[in-house]
Design an enzyme around this catalytic site. Sequence first.
Site, PDB file in Angstrom:
ATOM      1  CG  MET A  90      -1.932   2.291 -13.225  1.00  0.00           C
ATOM      2  SD  MET A  90      -3.276   3.245 -13.992  1.00  0.00           S
ATOM      3  CE  MET A  90      -2.422   4.790 -14.348  1.00  0.00           C
ATOM      4  CD  GLU A  91       3.995   1.664  -7.331  1.00  0.00           C
ATOM      5  OE1 GLU A  91       4.000   0.486  -6.923  1.00  0.00           O
ATOM      6  OE2 GLU A  91       5.044   2.314  -7.568  1.00  0.00           O
ATOM      7  CD  GLU A 104      -4.814  -8.232  -7.506  1.00  0.00           C
ATOM      8  OE1 GLU A 104      -4.216  -9.153  -6.934  1.00  0.00           O
ATOM      9  OE2 GLU A 104      -4.386  -7.052  -7.511  1.00  0.00           O
ATOM     10  CB  CYS A 129      -2.722  -7.028  -1.110  1.00  0.00           C
ATOM     11  SG  CYS A 129      -3.699  -5.726  -1.892  1.00  0.00           S
TER      12      CYS A 129
END
Length: 296
Positions: A90-91, A104, A129
Amino acid sequence: MHPRFENAFRQLPASLQAALRPLIDKPDFAAMLTADDVNAVCEASQLDADALAFALLPLAAACAQAPISNFQVGAIAQGLSGNFYFGANMEFSAVQLQQTVHAEQSAVSHAWMRNERGLRAVTVNYTPCGHCRQFMNELRDAASLRIQLPGRQPATLSHYLPDSFGPVDLQIDTLLMDDINHGATLQNMNALARQALDAANRSHAPYSKAISGIVLETSSGNTYTGRYAENAAFNPSLPPLQTALNLMNLAGEDLSTVKHAVVVERRNAVVSHWAISQIMLAELGCTDVEHHFIEE
């Protein structure tokens, strides 16, 4: 079926479509499968649980909100209970990139907010990441947690995060997803403040002690709570607002429908979520936000 799933669903094998449709067509489908659902779908589709998790990744990724990167990441967290929990990135436009929820984090916090007590595996469509590896290192099951990626053999989190720094280095023995109640109280609580207080009391904040919770009420009358999930490395910590917005998004509700919110936290805490929560909620169209301080 929520429209976001339609394209990914059409790409699934026919046997899996037939097994999943009765579940995903439910109006209240909230991007999770119970252990019984998982067993039934596995039997009908002739897939084992790990193969099913991989097959579900496109559906999880379809939940992504990525207005900045246009890069959709999906994850499936497999609980010790046997439940499957979807996750997606979600951005948030008009605020810092640091407010992003990674897939994650989304799947793990989804499981946590549904009171799962541990995870056996996280399956994701792209390599985690470093931020996500560190976030998952806060879990009680971090040492044995399997990370599953397409085209690779499963490996433990320690394979992806060797020589890690974590809670043990700071002598912390209460870990993320442990059952905890901080026992804080509020005076003159309404129903929403009570939900936010409960979330604060179940926060994971062993480093700052700044427990915090939030509840969001939507125009449809639904409510979503969020707890603070702190991390030994600080930056991967997940604020309570993001935890709540993640649940709301996975449930299929438009984030712009939040009409009221309540934030509960400690007065004079070394960390406060009040200011950034106000800013982010205002960007989503909600300016009716209450602030309550825990009784000390």
